[in-house]
Motif scaffolding. Sequence first.
Motif, PDB file in Angstrom:
ATOM      1  N   LEU A 190       9.471   9.198   2.866  1.00 32.47           N
ATOM      2  CA  LEU A 190       8.633  10.381   2.780  1.00 32.47           C
ATOM      3  C   LEU A 190       7.197   9.998   2.445  1.00 32.47           C
ATOM      4  CD1 LEU A 190       8.600  13.453   2.935  1.00 32.47           C
ATOM      5  CD2 LEU A 190       9.157  13.499   0.503  1.00 32.47           C
ATOM      6  N   LEU A 191       7.037   9.024   1.574  1.00 34.87           N
ATOM      7  CA  LEU A 191       5.710   8.522   1.231  1.00 34.87           C
ATOM      8  C   LEU A 191       5.026   7.901   2.447  1.00 34.87           C
ATOM      9  CD1 LEU A 191       3.843   8.188  -1.225  1.00 34.87           C
ATOM     10  CD2 LEU A 191       4.923   5.977  -1.620  1.00 34.87           C
ATOM     11  N   THR A 192       5.778   7.198   3.261  1.00 32.63           N
ATOM     12  CA  THR A 192       5.228   6.578   4.463  1.00 32.63           C
ATOM     13  C   THR A 192       4.810   7.634   5.490  1.00 32.63           C
ATOM     14  OG1 THR A 192       6.522   4.584   4.122  1.00 32.63           O
ATOM     15  CG2 THR A 192       5.734   4.977   6.345  1.00 32.63           C
ATOM     16  N   ILE A 193       5.595   8.675   5.641  1.00 30.13           N
ATOM     17  CA  ILE A 193       5.218   9.749   6.560  1.00 30.13           C
ATOM     18  C   ILE A 193       3.934  10.417   6.086  1.00 30.13           C
ATOM     19  CG2 ILE A 193       5.898  12.033   7.409  1.00 30.13           C
ATOM     20  CD1 ILE A 193       8.789  10.957   7.464  1.00 30.13           C
ATOM     21  N   GLY A 194       3.846  10.655   4.775  1.00 31.63           N
ATOM     22  CA  GLY A 194       2.622  11.226   4.223  1.00 31.63           C
ATOM     23  C   GLY A 194       1.423  10.324   4.431  1.00 31.63           C
ATOM     24  N   ALA A 195       1.621   9.010   4.239  1.00 29.62           N
ATOM     25  CA  ALA A 195       0.530   8.055   4.453  1.00 29.62           C
ATOM     26  C   ALA A 195       0.106   8.035   5.917  1.00 29.62           C
ATOM     27  CB  ALA A 195       0.968   6.661   3.998  1.00 29.62           C
ATOM     28  N   LEU A 196       1.064   8.142   6.827  1.00 27.89           N
ATOM     29  CA  LEU A 196       0.727   8.167   8.252  1.00 27.89           C
ATOM     30  C   LEU A 196      -0.125   9.389   8.586  1.00 27.89           C
ATOM     31  CD1 LEU A 196       1.038   6.949  11.073  1.00 27.89           C
ATOM     32  CD2 LEU A 196       3.103   8.308  11.329  1.00 27.89           C
ATOM     33  N   PHE A 197       0.226  10.542   8.025  1.00 26.48           N
ATOM     34  CA  PHE A 197      -0.580  11.741   8.265  1.00 26.48           C
ATOM     35  C   PHE A 197      -1.995  11.578   7.705  1.00 26.48           C
ATOM     36  CE2 PHE A 197       3.446  14.522   8.475  1.00 26.48           C
ATOM     37  CZ  PHE A 197       3.536  14.305   9.841  1.00 26.48           C
ATOM     38  N   VAL A 198      -2.112  10.984   6.530  1.00 31.51           N
ATOM     39  CA  VAL A 198      -3.436  10.748   5.937  1.00 31.51           C
ATOM     40  C   VAL A 198      -4.240   9.787   6.805  1.00 31.51           C
ATOM     41  CG1 VAL A 198      -4.622   9.724   3.956  1.00 31.51           C
ATOM     42  CG2 VAL A 198      -2.730  11.302   3.586  1.00 31.51           C
TER      43      VAL A 198
ATOM     44  N   LEU B  79      -4.936   0.646   9.971  1.00 31.22           N
ATOM     45  CA  LEU B  79      -4.748   1.285   8.670  1.00 31.22           C
ATOM     46  C   LEU B  79      -3.270   1.379   8.298  1.00 31.22           C
ATOM     47  CD1 LEU B  79      -7.436   4.109   8.755  1.00 31.22           C
ATOM     48  CD2 LEU B  79      -7.478   1.982   7.449  1.00 31.22           C
ATOM     49  N   PHE B  80      -2.403   1.579   9.281  1.00 31.08           N
ATOM     50  CA  PHE B  80      -0.977   1.592   8.987  1.00 31.08           C
ATOM     51  C   PHE B  80      -0.497   0.193   8.599  1.00 31.08           C
ATOM     52  CE2 PHE B  80       3.590   2.020   9.839  1.00 31.08           C
ATOM     53  CZ  PHE B  80       3.839   3.142   9.078  1.00 31.08           C
ATOM     54  N   GLY B  81      -1.115  -0.841   9.166  1.00 26.59           N
ATOM     55  CA  GLY B  81      -0.802  -2.203   8.736  1.00 26.59           C
ATOM     56  C   GLY B  81      -1.157  -2.423   7.280  1.00 26.59           C
ATOM     57  N   ILE B  82      -2.284  -1.847   6.856  1.00 27.93           N
ATOM     58  CA  ILE B  82      -2.652  -1.930   5.438  1.00 27.93           C
ATOM     59  C   ILE B  82      -1.614  -1.202   4.591  1.00 27.93           C
ATOM     60  CG2 ILE B  82      -4.387  -1.215   3.744  1.00 27.93           C
ATOM     61  CD1 ILE B  82      -6.489  -1.714   5.944  1.00 27.93           C
ATOM     62  N   TRP B  83      -1.139  -0.056   5.083  1.00 25.33           N
ATOM     63  CA  TRP B  83      -0.105   0.671   4.346  1.00 25.33           C
ATOM     64  C   TRP B  83       1.176  -0.165   4.231  1.00 25.33           C
ATOM     65  CZ3 TRP B  83       0.988   3.782   0.761  1.00 25.33           C
ATOM     66  CH2 TRP B  83       2.273   4.265   0.616  1.00 25.33           C
ATOM     67  N   LEU B  84       1.538  -0.875   5.275  1.00 25.08           N
ATOM     68  CA  LEU B  84       2.733  -1.720   5.200  1.00 25.08           C
ATOM     69  C   LEU B  84       2.559  -2.835   4.179  1.00 25.08           C
ATOM     70  CD1 LEU B  84       4.044  -2.049   8.854  1.00 25.08           C
ATOM     71  CD2 LEU B  84       5.070  -0.848   6.950  1.00 25.08           C
TER      72      LEU B  84
END
Length: 113
Positions: free
Chosen positions: A9-17, A43-48
């Motif tokens: 859920l946190l990852t989905i939220g981060a993707l939307f941001v 940016l998603f790579g940074i999130w990973l």
Amino acid sequence: MAKMADRNLLTIGALFVIIVISILLYAAKLLTDYYILPTVIALFGIWLMVLAVMQLSNPEKYGRGAFSYFGWGLLLIAVGGAWFLYTYNWIYSLAVILLVLGALAVAAAFRRK
């Protein structure tokens, strides 16, 4: 199981941001439409990579390892960066991808020792 669902859920939220950040950069005329997708990818790579730190500090029993998250994050950042560099010369894009793949191979070899 609940922790994994929370991270998803946190990852989905981060993707939307991340998508909103890319759209705002486009609206501010800092990005052209060609660069929206590579910005989202990088940016998603940074999130990973952030997820890798979370996995390292609090590992999941049946989840992916921190090194795997970090490697995928680094690869996504390299793909996004290579997409940016492709407008200058495709050799730079190839060099970035090969450099990251080589660095990951060396890190994986040292990790197995």
